[in-house]
Design a protein around this motif. Structure first.
Motif, PDB file in Angstrom:
ATOM      1  N   ASP A 127      34.975  34.606  34.622  1.00  0.00           N
ATOM      2  CA  ASP A 127      36.055  35.353  33.972  1.00  0.00           C
ATOM      3  C   ASP A 127      36.030  36.819  34.392  1.00  0.00           C
ATOM      4  N   PHE A 128      34.829  37.414  34.392  1.00  0.00           N
ATOM      5  CA  PHE A 128      34.704  38.815  34.785  1.00  0.00           C
ATOM      6  C   PHE A 128      35.147  39.013  36.236  1.00  0.00           C
ATOM      7  N   LEU A 129      34.735  38.132  37.124  1.00  0.00           N
ATOM      8  CA  LEU A 129      35.111  38.262  38.540  1.00  0.00           C
ATOM      9  C   LEU A 129      36.619  38.113  38.735  1.00  0.00           C
ATOM     10  N   ARG A 130      37.272  37.332  37.885  1.00  0.00           N
ATOM     11  CA  ARG A 130      38.738  37.238  37.961  1.00  0.00           C
ATOM     12  C   ARG A 130      39.390  38.539  37.505  1.00  0.00           C
ATOM     13  N   VAL A 131      38.849  39.125  36.438  1.00  0.00           N
ATOM     14  CA  VAL A 131      39.380  40.403  35.960  1.00  0.00           C
ATOM     15  C   VAL A 131      39.285  41.469  37.055  1.00  0.00           C
ATOM     16  N   ARG A 132      38.204  41.416  37.833  1.00  0.00           N
ATOM     17  CA  ARG A 132      38.000  42.395  38.908  1.00  0.00           C
ATOM     18  C   ARG A 132      38.650  41.966  40.227  1.00  0.00           C
ATOM     19  N   HIS A 133      39.396  40.854  40.209  1.00  0.00           N
ATOM     20  CA  HIS A 133      40.126  40.360  41.377  1.00  0.00           C
ATOM     21  C   HIS A 133      39.204  39.944  42.529  1.00  0.00           C
ATOM     22  N   VAL A 134      37.951  39.660  42.196  1.00  0.00           N
ATOM     23  CA  VAL A 134      37.049  39.074  43.192  1.00  0.00           C
ATOM     24  C   VAL A 134      37.363  37.587  43.333  1.00  0.00           C
ATOM     25  N   LEU A 135      37.842  36.981  42.246  1.00  0.00           N
ATOM     26  CA  LEU A 135      38.337  35.609  42.242  1.00  0.00           C
ATOM     27  C   LEU A 135      39.805  35.620  41.851  1.00  0.00           C
ATOM     28  N   PRO A 136      40.584  34.667  42.338  1.00  0.00           N
ATOM     29  CA  PRO A 136      42.007  34.608  41.952  1.00  0.00           C
ATOM     30  C   PRO A 136      42.159  34.207  40.491  1.00  0.00           C
ATOM     31  N   ALA A 137      43.150  34.778  39.844  1.00  0.00           N
ATOM     32  CA  ALA A 137      43.440  34.442  38.440  1.00  0.00           C
ATOM     33  C   ALA A 137      44.290  33.187  38.350  1.00  0.00           C
TER      34      ALA A 137
END
Length: 204
Positions: free
Chosen positions: A194-204
């Motif tokens: 979830d955190f990595l998605r917030v930081r756009h490291v992973l796609p939402a």
């Protein structure tokens, strides 16, 4: 080869094959590098200072991530650690087979708690952390079963607190488990994703 969804590699401040497998299986490209810290000294000093097991797990995760964050300043550096506590006693990774057998005898028939912490650094600063726990009840084990289990599991039991990997042969040790499976394996994976998605490291 795993298929990655990340926009950039995540630096895992750990030599843990289990944590790396979890991240890669979830589509996170990982650069893993052991952060050489004195875990035993941290645990001893933490216990002397009255820290709780989850506080020590977080402190160790922080120590690992902060060390590599000096090298990988622009990256997302992930540190993780886990503590096992049973009836007020802390359990480390067993030193050898005899130590593993001793741990299993002490945990046999009892409920213990695993605390898993994850800390993330970015641009040299701590930007996020999370702690989770799970409780596991080990069935009563005979000495004969412990020896047979250790024969089958081999040296893998020396890499984990409690001398088991619940995702493998360690499942044979338990009759009740409460908590997130990833947390039991040593990394609160879903909050981290979830955190990595917030930081756009992973796609939402």
């Amino acid at each position: 080869m795993p298929s990655f969804l990340t926009t950039e590699p995540v630096i895992l401040a750990s030599a843990s094959a289990s944590r790396r497998r979890m991240l890669e299986a979830a589509g996170v490209e990982v650069h893993a590098e052991a952060a050489r810290v004195d875990e035993e000294e941290m645990k001893l000093s933490g216990k002397a200072a009255g820290m709780t097991p989850p506080e020590v797990a977080e402190a160790l995760a922080d120590l690992k991530a902060s060390k590599l964050a000096r090298k990988y300043v622009a990256g997302y550096v992930v540190g993780g650690d886990q503590m096992l506590e049973c009836d007020g006693r802390w359990f480390d990774k067993p030193a050898d087979r005899a130590d593993a057998a001793s741990h299993l005898r002490l945990l046999s028939g009892r409920t213990h708690t695993l605390y898993s912490a994850v800390v993330v650094f970015h641009n040299g600063a701590r930007v996020w952390h999370h702690i989770d726990h799970a409780t596991l009840t080990m069935r009563t084990l005979t000495d004969a079963f412990i020896e047979r289990y250790l024969d089958a599991a081999g040296d893998a039991v020396l890499s984990c607190a409690g001398a088991y990997q619940v995702e493998g042969l360690g499942a044979q040790l338990f009759n009740r488990v409460r908590g997130d499976h990833f947390t039991i394996q040593g990394l609160p994976l879903l909050p981290l994703l979830d955190f990595l998605r917030v930081r756009h490291v992973l796609p939402a």
